[in-house]
Write a protein that holds these residues in place. Structure first.
Motif, PDB file in Angstrom:
ATOM      1  N   SER A 150      45.561  30.912  40.773  1.00 55.24           N
ATOM      2  CA  SER A 150      44.906  32.669  41.192  1.00 55.24           C
ATOM      3  C   SER A 150      43.982  31.978  41.789  1.00 55.24           C
ATOM      4  N   GLY A 200      48.429  36.849  39.857  1.00 57.13           N
ATOM      5  CA  GLY A 200      47.001  37.155  39.189  1.00 57.13           C
ATOM      6  C   GLY A 200      46.388  37.454  39.714  1.00 57.13           C
ATOM      7  N   PHE A 201      44.790  37.905  40.032  1.00 59.32           N
ATOM      8  CA  PHE A 201      43.871  38.311  40.888  1.00 59.32           C
ATOM      9  C   PHE A 201      42.940  37.737  41.600  1.00 59.32           C
ATOM     10  N   SER A 224      39.664  37.292  42.158  1.00 59.80           N
ATOM     11  CA  SER A 224      38.502  36.730  40.965  1.00 59.80           C
ATOM     12  C   SER A 224      37.452  37.664  42.206  1.00 59.80           C
ATOM     13  N   THR A 281      45.080  42.222  44.626  1.00 62.23           N
ATOM     14  CA  THR A 281      45.968  41.215  44.546  1.00 62.23           C
ATOM     15  C   THR A 281      46.522  39.869  45.777  1.00 62.23           C
ATOM     16  N   ALA A 306      51.402  39.730  37.131  1.00 59.04           N
ATOM     17  CA  ALA A 306      49.581  39.401  36.883  1.00 59.04           C
ATOM     18  C   ALA A 306      49.193  39.725  35.274  1.00 59.04           C
ATOM     19  N   GLU A 359      46.824  31.800  33.422  1.00 57.03           N
ATOM     20  CA  GLU A 359      46.159  32.918  33.737  1.00 57.03           C
ATOM     21  C   GLU A 359      45.826  33.627  33.514  1.00 57.03           C
ATOM     22  N   ALA A 400      42.745  36.720  34.431  1.00 57.79           N
ATOM     23  CA  ALA A 400      43.556  38.462  34.652  1.00 57.79           C
ATOM     24  C   ALA A 400      43.131  39.011  33.897  1.00 57.79           C
ATOM     25  N   GLU A 451      39.243  40.062  35.208  1.00 54.80           N
ATOM     26  CA  GLU A 451      39.778  40.975  36.932  1.00 54.80           C
ATOM     27  C   GLU A 451      40.129  42.317  36.543  1.00 54.80           C
TER      28      GLU A 451
END
Length: 336
Positions: free
Chosen positions: A80, A106-107, A109, A114, A186, A278, A282, A285
């Protein structure tokens, strides 16, 4: 069909094999030249997915332009943290109207967006979709029955991806709730990390069942606040992915959590797992998002404290068990 798979980890290799076995022309991109060379020589990712011999109609490169240019479908399977930068570098080579399928979870950062949102920011001329669900690469590589969700706001695109990925062992459903599908993928990693910590502490099945159930409550609470559909979180990309990631030793998030529960730091656990975990990223975030939106996410908050503030796992469990009394149905969902 000419397809690029961007990222040669376990999931990237498994997806490449699925697509190549259906007769597609697949180019698998690696960030590292030496990794690409090893795949070309051995046709096997011996570190992350030993035993899967990649079909002859997969080519390998570490040149992003060579991988992407002229491809009608691009599957993103990088960690991610690398999605934004990779998308930015890809932009000059992506043909207008090409489909970019994000299979990473994931995100971003930097923005807490997304990953499909980040890709759309960098490559606005592409049709961006998400692919998610309970799918360990190790089992897909062995062609064990697996189900996924292809999510796009464009139903025609979702159906095209359904046809592209579907086989007699890989069943694909469609969804228009891209946001919900991504958030489920995520955020379940955070809960899986916590489930692993619970296992590492030896807390038993009751505790893990509670973590999974209340964890899904948190996922849905944040997801609906952001605009996702509540029903998505009871589906494959929500509850389905949560179950498999919290219970399987294929899950790197659960394995890392077990090590943390046994007394290792997050850094030590990630080094021992020797793959991207991950859930650690995650958790940071998701915690930021929950605070920004005023969403109550006690499990996520305790995960953040353990991972980034030095709290002990036992202390985190005590904090969760001694919170103020609640009604179970007081979830704060915003249904849509």
């Amino acid at each position: 069909m000419k397809i690029a798979v961007i990222g040669s980890g376990s999931w990237g290799c498994a997806i490449s094999a699925v697509l190549a076995n259906k007769g597609n022309d697949v180019c698998l991109w690696s960030y590292f030249q030496e990794e690409s060379d090893a795949l070309k020589t051995n046709r096997e990712n011996k570190k992350n997915l030993p035993g899967l011999i990649l079909p002859d109609n997969i080519t390998f490169t570490s040149d992003l332009e060579a991988a992407v240019r002229g491809r009608s479908v691009i599957v993103m399977v990088t960690p991610s943290a690398a999605v934004g930068d990779t998308a930015r570098k890809m932009r000059p080579y992506v043909e207008s109207g090409a489909a970019i399928v994000c299979a990473s979870k994931g995100f971003d950062s930097e923005t807490q967006k997304t990953l499909t949102q980040t890709i759309e920011d960098h490559i606005p001329n592409a049709l961006v979709a998400a692919l998610s669900g309970p799918s360990h690469a190790e089992e897909v590589a062995k062609q064990k029955p697996t189900t996924l969700v292809a999510a796009s706001r464009n139903l025609t695109a979702a159906k095209m991806l359904q046809d592209l990925f579907m086989t007699d062992y890989l069943r694909v459903y469609t969804s228009s709730d891209v946001l919900g599908v991504e958030l489920g993928g995520a955020l379940k990693n955070v809960i899986a990390l916590c489930a692993g910590i619970s296992d590492g502490l030896g807390l038993g099945d009751n505790a893990k069942a509670a973590l999974m159930t209340r964890g899904m409550t948190e996922i849905a609470r944040l997801g609906t606040a952001l605009g996702a559909s509540l029903s998505t979180f009871s589906g494959l990309s929500g509850m389905g992915d949560l179950i498999v990631t919290c219970t399987s030793m294929h899950s790197r998030n659960r394995r890392a959590g077990i090590l943390i529960g046994q007394g290792k730091s997050a850094k030590e656990a990630m080094e021992e797992v020797n793959m991207v975990v991950e859930g650690v990223y995650a958790a940071k975030e998701a915690f930021k998002l929950s605070k920004r939106l005023g969403i109550e996410m006690p499990i996520t908050e305790q995960a953040y404290r353990v991972l980034f503030e030095g709290a002990s796992p036992k202390e985190a469990v005590e904090e969760l068990m001694t919170r103020d009394k609640k009604h179970e149905s007081d979830n704060g969902f915003v249904s849509k």
